[in-house]
Design a protein around this motif. Structure first.
Motif, PDB file in Angstrom:
ATOM      1  N   SER A  62     -18.119   7.706 -50.758  1.00  0.00           N
ATOM      2  CA  SER A  62     -19.095   6.698 -51.024  1.00  0.00           C
ATOM      3  C   SER A  62     -19.585   5.997 -49.720  1.00  0.00           C
ATOM      4  CB  SER A  62     -18.881   5.721 -52.222  1.00  0.00           C
ATOM      5  OG  SER A  62     -17.517   5.048 -51.926  1.00  0.00           O
ATOM      6  N   LYS A  63     -18.224   6.069 -48.924  1.00  0.00           N
ATOM      7  CA  LYS A  63     -18.492   5.412 -47.690  1.00  0.00           C
ATOM      8  C   LYS A  63     -19.766   5.990 -46.776  1.00  0.00           C
ATOM      9  CE  LYS A  63     -16.874   1.329 -45.868  1.00  0.00           C
ATOM     10  NZ  LYS A  63     -15.542   1.461 -45.377  1.00  0.00           N
ATOM     11  N   ALA A  64     -20.864   6.105 -47.061  1.00  0.00           N
ATOM     12  CA  ALA A  64     -21.970   6.761 -46.491  1.00  0.00           C
ATOM     13  C   ALA A  64     -23.151   6.099 -45.761  1.00  0.00           C
ATOM     14  CB  ALA A  64     -22.572   7.953 -47.390  1.00  0.00           C
ATOM     15  N   HIS A  65     -23.366   6.206 -44.617  1.00  0.00           N
ATOM     16  CA  HIS A  65     -24.582   5.732 -43.989  1.00  0.00           C
ATOM     17  C   HIS A  65     -25.788   6.465 -43.550  1.00  0.00           C
ATOM     18  CE1 HIS A  65     -25.630   3.713 -39.827  1.00  0.00           C
ATOM     19  NE2 HIS A  65     -26.625   3.542 -40.660  1.00  0.00           N
ATOM     20  N   PHE A  66     -26.913   6.325 -44.392  1.00  0.00           N
ATOM     21  CA  PHE A  66     -27.897   7.097 -43.885  1.00  0.00           C
ATOM     22  C   PHE A  66     -28.700   6.368 -42.694  1.00  0.00           C
ATOM     23  CE2 PHE A  66     -26.588   8.759 -47.832  1.00  0.00           C
ATOM     24  CZ  PHE A  66     -27.038  10.136 -48.257  1.00  0.00           C
ATOM     25  N   PRO A  88     -31.590  14.513 -51.266  1.00  0.00           N
ATOM     26  CA  PRO A  88     -30.766  14.977 -52.250  1.00  0.00           C
ATOM     27  C   PRO A  88     -29.786  15.998 -52.321  1.00  0.00           C
ATOM     28  CG  PRO A  88     -32.992  14.809 -52.593  1.00  0.00           C
ATOM     29  CD  PRO A  88     -32.939  14.612 -51.167  1.00  0.00           C
ATOM     30  N   ILE A  89     -29.969  16.886 -51.245  1.00  0.00           N
ATOM     31  CA  ILE A  89     -28.951  17.640 -51.181  1.00  0.00           C
ATOM     32  C   ILE A  89     -27.524  17.240 -50.542  1.00  0.00           C
ATOM     33  CG2 ILE A  89     -28.273  19.948 -49.579  1.00  0.00           C
ATOM     34  CD1 ILE A  89     -31.259  20.471 -49.340  1.00  0.00           C
ATOM     35  N   VAL A  90     -27.679  16.141 -49.768  1.00  0.00           N
ATOM     36  CA  VAL A  90     -26.607  15.502 -49.087  1.00  0.00           C
ATOM     37  C   VAL A  90     -26.004  14.606 -50.034  1.00  0.00           C
ATOM     38  CG1 VAL A  90     -25.770  13.705 -47.319  1.00  0.00           C
ATOM     39  CG2 VAL A  90     -27.475  15.634 -47.003  1.00  0.00           C
ATOM     40  N   CYS A  91     -26.898  13.875 -51.066  1.00  0.00           N
ATOM     41  CA  CYS A  91     -26.089  13.240 -52.118  1.00  0.00           C
ATOM     42  C   CYS A  91     -25.523  13.939 -52.930  1.00  0.00           C
ATOM     43  CB  CYS A  91     -27.290  12.596 -52.963  1.00  0.00           C
ATOM     44  SG  CYS A  91     -28.177  10.985 -51.969  1.00  0.00           S
ATOM     45  N   ASP A  92     -25.903  15.119 -53.202  1.00  0.00           N
ATOM     46  CA  ASP A  92     -25.075  16.275 -53.981  1.00  0.00           C
ATOM     47  C   ASP A  92     -23.697  16.203 -53.424  1.00  0.00           C
ATOM     48  OD1 ASP A  92     -27.253  16.605 -56.150  1.00  0.00           O
ATOM     49  OD2 ASP A  92     -27.969  18.414 -55.126  1.00  0.00           O
ATOM     50  N   GLU A 151     -33.430   5.313 -55.198  1.00  0.00           N
ATOM     51  CA  GLU A 151     -32.717   4.763 -56.462  1.00  0.00           C
ATOM     52  C   GLU A 151     -31.219   5.323 -56.558  1.00  0.00           C
ATOM     53  OE1 GLU A 151     -31.485   2.276 -59.175  1.00  0.00           O
ATOM     54  OE2 GLU A 151     -33.250   2.074 -58.020  1.00  0.00           O
ATOM     55  N   ARG A 152     -31.131   6.611 -56.434  1.00  0.00           N
ATOM     56  CA  ARG A 152     -29.916   7.241 -56.376  1.00  0.00           C
ATOM     57  C   ARG A 152     -28.990   6.611 -55.398  1.00  0.00           C
ATOM     58  NH1 ARG A 152     -29.295  13.765 -55.763  1.00  0.00           N
ATOM     59  NH2 ARG A 152     -26.938  14.132 -56.110  1.00  0.00           N
ATOM     60  N   MET A 153     -29.488   6.623 -54.207  1.00  0.00           N
ATOM     61  CA  MET A 153     -28.769   5.822 -53.027  1.00  0.00           C
ATOM     62  C   MET A 153     -28.229   4.626 -53.313  1.00  0.00           C
ATOM     63  SD  MET A 153     -30.828   7.634 -49.923  1.00  0.00           S
ATOM     64  CE  MET A 153     -30.174   6.554 -48.860  1.00  0.00           C
ATOM     65  N   TYR A 181     -24.603   3.617 -51.408  1.00  0.00           N
ATOM     66  CA  TYR A 181     -24.820   3.957 -50.035  1.00  0.00           C
ATOM     67  C   TYR A 181     -25.632   3.149 -48.950  1.00  0.00           C
ATOM     68  CZ  TYR A 181     -23.943   8.567 -52.220  1.00  0.00           C
ATOM     69  OH  TYR A 181     -23.500   9.718 -52.858  1.00  0.00           O
ATOM     70  N   PHE A 182     -25.226   3.101 -47.813  1.00  0.00           N
ATOM     71  CA  PHE A 182     -25.753   2.038 -46.826  1.00  0.00           C
ATOM     72  C   PHE A 182     -27.227   2.776 -46.193  1.00  0.00           C
ATOM     73  CE2 PHE A 182     -22.329  -0.165 -47.608  1.00  0.00           C
ATOM     74  CZ  PHE A 182     -22.128  -1.706 -47.108  1.00  0.00           C
ATOM     75  N   ILE A 183     -27.896   2.066 -45.682  1.00  0.00           N
ATOM     76  CA  ILE A 183     -28.910   2.508 -44.876  1.00  0.00           C
ATOM     77  C   ILE A 183     -29.125   1.617 -43.596  1.00  0.00           C
ATOM     78  CG2 ILE A 183     -30.318   3.493 -46.656  1.00  0.00           C
ATOM     79  CD1 ILE A 183     -32.221   1.229 -46.148  1.00  0.00           C
ATOM     80  N   SER A 184     -29.692   2.183 -42.445  1.00  0.00           N
ATOM     81  CA  SER A 184     -30.177   1.184 -41.224  1.00  0.00           C
ATOM     82  C   SER A 184     -31.528   1.543 -40.747  1.00  0.00           C
ATOM     83  CB  SER A 184     -29.224   1.535 -40.295  1.00  0.00           C
ATOM     84  OG  SER A 184     -29.087   2.729 -39.733  1.00  0.00           O
TER      85      SER A 184
END
Length: 257
Positions: free
Chosen positions: A153-157, A141-145, A168-170, A175-178
């Motif tokens: 918006s071009k973020a890959h977790f 959540p800190i990183v989302c902030d 849900e926020r991501m 945001y993308f995940i792998s």
């Protein structure tokens, strides 16, 4: 075999003979996104990308280590700026979740790591580059902030783990995940795959990190991704062919490969 992209690996941390084995399999790979740990790591990944066109380097400073001095950070940022046209993304950057958990005396300060991460987020925004994030559980959540603060918006977790509200926020933020090969045997990761949109999924190995289950005792290789994709297809109740194609397209689009 279908073409794949390893969306997050540390090629610079492999031994030379292990790299040789990985590159011998390169005909089966569309690309390999190799993330960096520090300046020396950045330089090694750049060198690997010059020698092997399928290697797409990401430059950054891994958070699970002591902070760089101000002069070290300035040197790193200057080097990245000089070589930014050769990089696929800023990364790996984020917050030191595991390092913080190791500290027993309560003296660990997260604020400086947050400031460092914000520096990299600002650079990613300025240079219009994706950012590869190490941010799990309560750090996410800190990183989302920070991402929302800078409208990035071009973020890959990578290898993400977190609570349903953050997931849900991501998803809402695009945001993308792998996921790593542990999707084959870890319920927590399987549950994440079930709820996360296929349009935001990528696959990785985080090699040379070792895995358990059917991969126990085996050198981590991008080819493990084939089993990950088969598992994802089953979890999503999709065909294997469609899953291969969707994940490949996702990754190529995200990293502009």
């Amino acid at each position: 075999m279908k073409k794949i992209i390893d969306a997050h690996i540390h090629l610079d941390q492999y031994k030379e003979e292990e790299l040789t084995a990985i590159f011998q399999e390169a005909s089966l790979l569309e690309a390999i996104v190799s993330v960096s740990f520090d300046l020396q790591s950045c330089k090694k990944n750049l060198s690997l990308s010059k020698a092997h066109s399928k290697v797409k380097p990401a430059f950054g400073f891994h958070p699970e280590q002591p902070l760089p001095s101000e002069s070290q950070l300035q040197t790193l940022v200057a080097w990245i700026e000089k070589n930014r046209y050769d990089m696929a993304a800023i990364g790996e950057v984020g917050l030191p979740y595991y390092l913080r958990k190791q500290k027993k005396n309560g003296s660990f300060s997260l604020n400086k790591y947050i400031e460092l991460l914000e520096t990299f987020i600002v650079l990613a925004k300025k240079w219009e580059k994706p950012i590869v994030l190490h941010a799990v559980y309560e750090d996410a959540p800190i990183v989302c902030d920070l991402l929302e603060k800078h409208s990035l918006s071009k973020a890959h977790f990578h290898w993400f783990k977190g609570d349903p509200k953050t997931i849900e926020r991501m998803i809402q933020n695009g945001y993308f995940i792998s996921v790593t090969p542990d999707v084959v045997y870890e319920k927590e990761i399987q549950d994440l795959v079930r709820v996360y949109p296929m349009e935001r999924l990528m696959v990785e190995t985080d090699g040379p990190w070792p895995f358990e289950g059917p991969f126990k005792g085996i050198m981590t290789s991008p080819l493990m991704i084939h089993q990950s994709i088969e598992t994802i297809a089953a979890l999503k109740k999709a065909s294997i062919e469609d899953t291969y194609l969707k994940i490949l397209v996702n990754t190529k689009k995200f990293y502009r490969i």
